[in-house]
Design a protein around this motif. Structure first.
Motif, PDB file in Angstrom:
ATOM      1  N   ASP A  44      40.185  32.950  43.178  1.00 44.41           N
ATOM      2  CA  ASP A  44      39.852  34.279  42.658  1.00 44.41           C
ATOM      3  C   ASP A  44      38.832  34.142  41.541  1.00 44.41           C
ATOM      4  O   ASP A  44      39.089  33.432  40.557  1.00 44.41           O
ATOM      5  CB  ASP A  44      41.087  34.974  42.081  1.00 44.41           C
ATOM      6  N   GLN A  45      37.683  34.808  41.671  1.00 42.02           N
ATOM      7  CA  GLN A  45      36.743  34.891  40.558  1.00 42.02           C
ATOM      8  C   GLN A  45      37.000  36.224  39.863  1.00 42.02           C
ATOM      9  O   GLN A  45      36.861  37.297  40.452  1.00 42.02           O
ATOM     10  CB  GLN A  45      35.292  34.774  41.019  1.00 42.02           C
ATOM     11  N   ALA A  46      37.397  36.135  38.577  1.00 41.88           N
ATOM     12  CA  ALA A  46      37.893  37.304  37.854  1.00 41.88           C
ATOM     13  C   ALA A  46      36.921  37.742  36.771  1.00 41.88           C
ATOM     14  O   ALA A  46      36.245  36.929  36.140  1.00 41.88           O
ATOM     15  CB  ALA A  46      39.247  36.980  37.214  1.00 41.88           C
ATOM     16  N   ARG A  47      36.903  39.050  36.566  1.00 49.13           N
ATOM     17  CA  ARG A  47      36.189  39.666  35.457  1.00 49.13           C
ATOM     18  C   ARG A  47      37.119  40.740  34.899  1.00 49.13           C
ATOM     19  O   ARG A  47      37.418  41.730  35.580  1.00 49.13           O
ATOM     20  CB  ARG A  47      34.857  40.267  35.913  1.00 49.13           C
ATOM     21  N   ILE A  48      37.583  40.543  33.638  1.00 48.50           N
ATOM     22  CA  ILE A  48      38.631  41.388  33.080  1.00 48.50           C
ATOM     23  C   ILE A  48      38.202  41.854  31.695  1.00 48.50           C
ATOM     24  O   ILE A  48      37.830  41.034  30.844  1.00 48.50           O
ATOM     25  CB  ILE A  48      39.970  40.623  32.999  1.00 48.50           C
ATOM     26  N   THR A  49      38.265  43.148  31.461  1.00 45.83           N
ATOM     27  CA  THR A  49      37.814  43.699  30.185  1.00 45.83           C
ATOM     28  C   THR A  49      38.810  43.383  29.063  1.00 45.83           C
ATOM     29  O   THR A  49      40.008  43.184  29.316  1.00 45.83           O
ATOM     30  CB  THR A  49      37.626  45.219  30.288  1.00 45.83           C
ATOM     31  N   PRO A  50      38.338  43.337  27.808  1.00 45.04           N
ATOM     32  CA  PRO A  50      39.219  43.045  26.671  1.00 45.04           C
ATOM     33  C   PRO A  50      40.361  44.056  26.565  1.00 45.04           C
ATOM     34  O   PRO A  50      40.193  45.250  26.846  1.00 45.04           O
ATOM     35  CB  PRO A  50      38.278  43.143  25.466  1.00 45.04           C
ATOM     36  N   GLY A  51      41.530  43.551  26.175  1.00 46.72           N
ATOM     37  CA  GLY A  51      42.688  44.403  25.982  1.00 46.72           C
ATOM     38  C   GLY A  51      43.474  44.709  27.238  1.00 46.72           C
ATOM     39  O   GLY A  51      44.456  45.459  27.192  1.00 46.72           O
ATOM     40  N   THR A  52      43.093  44.131  28.379  1.00 49.35           N
ATOM     41  CA  THR A  52      43.800  44.373  29.636  1.00 49.35           C
ATOM     42  C   THR A  52      45.075  43.529  29.694  1.00 49.35           C
ATOM     43  O   THR A  52      45.045  42.323  29.467  1.00 49.35           O
ATOM     44  CB  THR A  52      42.912  44.031  30.843  1.00 49.35           C
TER      45      THR A  52
END
Length: 249
Positions: A44-52
């Motif tokens: 999995d290549q992930a992109r997750i915003t801060p505070g998630t």
């Protein structure tokens, strides 16, 4: 064998600030009737915003490497560990028979980008454990660095015949696959970010990869490129019924 895997084969998921692109490498070889490729189950290549917040959830019979290139995440798990994971601190969750964890990306450290890698263990029902490794440098410039695998010379241990290395290849530099004294090995060459030319006529870009067996191509960086290399022993014993690494067919 040399098979390019482009981004069109990936499955995308987005939920709020949590986004992933999922690669099942075995889909490129339908004759295997397996969504994984030997011991490599899923990437999995992930992109997750801060505070998630990714709430506490279950894993079973997966060897799970968290490999970040930006951002930080606070980790908690059912084995009693609590720590901060970053691009210099990696984590291996050997889920085994029963394991739970939660992750929350930190507000002050920007968007998280990284890989969640699901490797198949040799057998099911192993004892759960968690490992951490502090890298001395964020990047390994123009040389292969051992990240996780089977054997004392790998800082994070995988409980099957699987090995993971990384490198940042600078623009204009060339490289080859590492030389190994292991029989029946295949490689999954994954471009995390950048652009690589190989054999002067094939190009792979961010998120793309290549399955390589019985070949030793020359790779040249068209731009500075972050690479993750997966090595599997194709005839090795492995359990393909893991919760995430298992065969979906």
């Amino acid at each position: 064998m040399l098979i390019k895997i482009d981004n069109t084969i990936k499955y995308g998921k987005q939920h709020g600030g949590f986004g992933i692109q999922i690669l099942y490498p075995g889909l490129m070889l339908p004759e295997l009737n397996d969504t994984g490729y030997a011991t490599i189950g899923r990437i999995d290549q992930a992109r997750i915003t801060p505070g998630t917040l990714i709430p506490m959830h279950h894993h079973k019979n997966d060897e799970i490497l968290t490999y970040l290139r930006s951002g930080k995440v606070k980790h908690k798990d059912s084995e009693g560990h609590s720590d901060i994971i970053s691009n210099q601190k990696l984590m291996m969750m050997n889920a085994g028979s029963n394991f739970f964890h939660e992750e929350k990306t930190l507000e002050e450290d920007g968007t998280l980008e990284g890989l969640q890698i699901f490797i198949r263990p040799e057998v099911d029902g192993l004892k759960p454990q968690v490992q951490f490794h502090q890298l001395s440098e964020t990047y390994s410039i123009n040389q292969w660095r051992k990240i996780a695998g089977k054997g004392d010379d790998y800082p994070l241990q995988i409980r099957s015949n699987t090995w993971i290395m990384d490198m940042q290849l600078q623009k204009g530099e060339e490289m080859f696959l590492p030389e190994l004294s292991i029989e029946n090995t295949s490689f999954l060459f994954y471009v995390f970010k950048g652009e690589i030319q190989f054999n002067a006529n094939v190009q792979i870009n961010t998120g793309e990869s290549t399955l390589i067996e019985n070949e030793n191509p020359i790779f040249v960086a068209s731009e500075t490129t972050d690479i993750v290399l997966f090595i599997t022993q194709t005839d090795a014993k492995h359990f393909d019924g893991g919760m995430y690494s298992g065969n979906l067919q």
